[in-house]
Design an enzyme around this catalytic site. Structure first.
Site, PDB file in Angstrom:
ATOM      1  N   CYS A  50      -1.637   1.690 -17.826  1.00  0.00           N
ATOM      2  CA  CYS A  50      -1.792   0.885 -16.613  1.00  0.00           C
ATOM      3  C   CYS A  50      -3.238   0.478 -16.380  1.00  0.00           C
ATOM      4  CB  CYS A  50      -1.256   1.644 -15.408  1.00  0.00           C
ATOM      5  SG  CYS A  50      -2.051   3.245 -15.126  1.00  0.00           S
ATOM      6  N   GLU A  56       1.916   4.619  -8.467  1.00  0.00           N
ATOM      7  CA  GLU A  56       0.925   4.146  -9.435  1.00  0.00           C
ATOM      8  C   GLU A  56       1.629   3.112 -10.290  1.00  0.00           C
ATOM      9  OE1 GLU A  56      -0.953   7.277 -11.631  1.00  0.00           O
ATOM     10  OE2 GLU A  56      -1.123   8.555  -9.863  1.00  0.00           O
ATOM     11  N   GLU A 107       1.711  -8.602 -16.640  1.00  0.00           N
ATOM     12  CA  GLU A 107       1.414  -7.369 -17.370  1.00  0.00           C
ATOM     13  C   GLU A 107       2.258  -7.312 -18.644  1.00  0.00           C
ATOM     14  OE1 GLU A 107       0.648  -2.735 -16.311  1.00  0.00           O
ATOM     15  OE2 GLU A 107       2.571  -3.553 -15.700  1.00  0.00           O
ATOM     16  N   LYS A 120      12.406  13.478 -12.879  1.00  0.00           N
ATOM     17  CA  LYS A 120      13.181  12.596 -13.743  1.00  0.00           C
ATOM     18  C   LYS A 120      12.229  11.837 -14.653  1.00  0.00           C
ATOM     19  CE  LYS A 120      14.530   8.459 -13.956  1.00  0.00           C
ATOM     20  NZ  LYS A 120      14.609   8.254 -15.433  1.00  0.00           N
TER      21      LYS A 120
END
Length: 505
Positions: free
Chosen positions: A300, A266, A399, A191
């Site tokens: 990331c 992750e 973030e 997905k």
């Protein structure tokens, strides 16, 4: 015709099929609309116009895909490793042959510049080659001796797995997850993120053209709240590999708990680059700039916190600001562009909000901090540097996932380490110093899954990739990937009569 104009013409050709035919789900080797007929629009990051109408899969579609993966699993798992190796190498060859198409589609779908996307497709091919070469030995284990006993370990693929991938560099990150799963002998339900679904379709086409049997790789597009949740809860799916936000990872873990789903995450990062006065300051500045402003800062592993020793803080941040102000923001297919539009207006609003937050918290805008009117009118923002930042500010803790760097001064090694570790994340760290003993001390105490010393992020595929704290669970790369996608079995053989206790005799 300029290179830019030529790129635009080529991209139009590559995208024409998506605009004409849309994107269907691919289940068991068949194109299928969503079970209830629902769709969503994928828009261009450049001008916000529709690129394709995409089938919106939900629980019924995930169920169909999971059953197809389950049906295909026994034959795929039983296929000799050498046969899987050959097939995965063919996939890699076809990725290389279509690298330009993949790159151009991804540029328009994500806003990432061709400067970086041209290499991302080739990196995806390398991911398949790397794990293809390891497929023949994936089941290998160890021989462990004990008195009167010989133990033999072996590994077997865990079963059908779900792969949920993000919208930043989606093709490369999909290969990073899917290639080891296939090499291990697992079947996959993929997905992709709804913001950038197009290259996932290219990948499954390439895989099936290479000879991947129907049902081994299945594609279901959709939203996290329905397709994603159905995938993480499905009893036939034995594991979930996910790349994305930490908050979403937490939700996936909860959703998979009832079926005891194995998870590999992750997740996010607020990664420090720590610069001491004895470092090569020009190289450190170049690396700091590269690691936050490449890929639009939507990565990331970006170095979004810049920790600089007080004695060089002003001069060093001036170097970074000068470089940031010279970075070209523009159309992603312009060969000169470094920063393209952000992926979507929803994400742009998040990034823009932090410009206001940073100023309100008392930080100084040394570069950027504004929206830019770019070609096509998409969500363009200027590369941004905040100085006079404290580590307790939101711009230093949260973030942002954009081209935004927060520069924080430190007095000494102890304070640098305390600041670096004082966040909820622990994905990567970057250390710049000429003191080797300091490098050993600092990296030993730095709370991060991956650290680069006197270097930007240079990946070596056999090494482990992953983070600590809220940045993830588990490791990818090398044999660590097989540990996730496979179960380890131990068989103990008696080599001498054992003293068996007699009960009831």
């Amino acid at each position: 015709m300029s290179d830019f104009e030529d790129n635009l013409k080529k991209a139009e050709g590559y995208l024409a099929r998506f605009k004409r035919d849309g994107v269907l789900n691919r289940i068991g080797g068949q194109d299928v609309a969503s079970a209830d007929g629902s769709t969503f629009e994928s828009i261009s990051s450049v001008d916000l116009k529709p690129l394709a109408t995409v089938a919106r899969g939900k629980a019924a579609d995930i169920d169909r895909a999971a059953k197809a993966a389950k049906e295909a699993f026994p034959a795929w798992a039983a296929l000799p490793g050498e046969a899987r190796k050959k097939l995965l190498h063919k996939i890699s060859d076809l990725i290389v042959a279509r690298a330009e198409e993949i790159a151009f589609v991804e540029c328009m779908d994500t806003g990432q510049s061709l400067k970086f996307m041209s290499k991302a497709a080739l990196r995806g091919a390398e991911n398949f080659r790397f794990f293809a070469d390891r497929a023949p030995e994936a089941r290998d284990g160890k021989v462990l001796r004990a008195p009167g006993q010989l133990n033999m370990t072996t590994r077997a693929p865990i079963g059908p797995v779900g792969i949920i991938t993000p919208w930043n560099t989606p093709f490369m990150l999909s290969t990073w997850k899917i290639a080891p799963a296939l090499a291990a002998g697992c079947t996959v339900v993929h997905k992709p993120a709804e913001f950038s679904p197009l290259t996932a379709r290219l990948l499954i086409e390439i895989a099936e053209e290479a000879g991947l049997p129907p049902g081994v790789l299945n594609l279901v597009n959709g939203m996290g709240e329905d397709a994603g949740r159905a995938l993480t809860e499905h009893p036939d799916i034995k594991a979930i590999g996910f790349v994305g936000e930490s908050r979403t990872g937490s939700m996936i873990m909860k959703q998979g708990a009832d079926t005891l789903k194995r998870v590999h995450f992750e997740l996010g990062g607020k990664n420090p680059v720590i610069v001491f006065a004895d470092a090569d300051l020009d190289r450190a500045a170049d690396a700091a700039v590269f690691m936050i402003y490449s890929l639009n800062g939507e990565r990331c592993t970006s170095s979004s916190r810049l920790l600089v020793e007080e004695s060089i803080y002003d001069a060093f941040t001036a170097k970074v600001a000068e470089r940031a102000n010279r970075i070209k923001v523009g159309h992603p297919l312009d060969p000169q562009t470094v920063i393209g539009p952000l992926v979507h207006p929803v994400h742009e609003q998040k990034v823009l909000s932090y410009f206001e937050i940073g100023v309100a918290e008392g930080a100084t805008l040394a570069a950027g901090g504004r929206k830019i009117d770019g070609p096509g009118g998409g969500p363009y923002v200027a590369p941004t540097l905040f100085t006079n930042v404290r580590n307790d500010m939101r711009i230093a803790q949260e973030e942002i996932f954009g081209p935004v760097l927060s520069a924080i001064p430190f007095k000494d090694e102890a304070e640098a380490l305390a600041i670096a570790n004082d966040v909820q994340y622990g994905l990567t760290g970057y250390l710049w110093t000429a003191d080797v003993t300091r490098a050993f001390r600092f990296t030993d105490a730095l709370q991060a899954g991956m650290i680069w010393v006197n270097s930007e992020n240079v990946r070596h595929l056999p090494t482990p990739f992953g983070g600590v704290k809220n940045s993830g669970i588990g490791r990818d790369g090398g044999d660590w990937s097989f540990d996730f996608y496979m179960e380890t079995k131990n068989i103990a053989f008696a080599t001498a009569p054992a003293n068996i206790q007699k009960l009831g005799g």
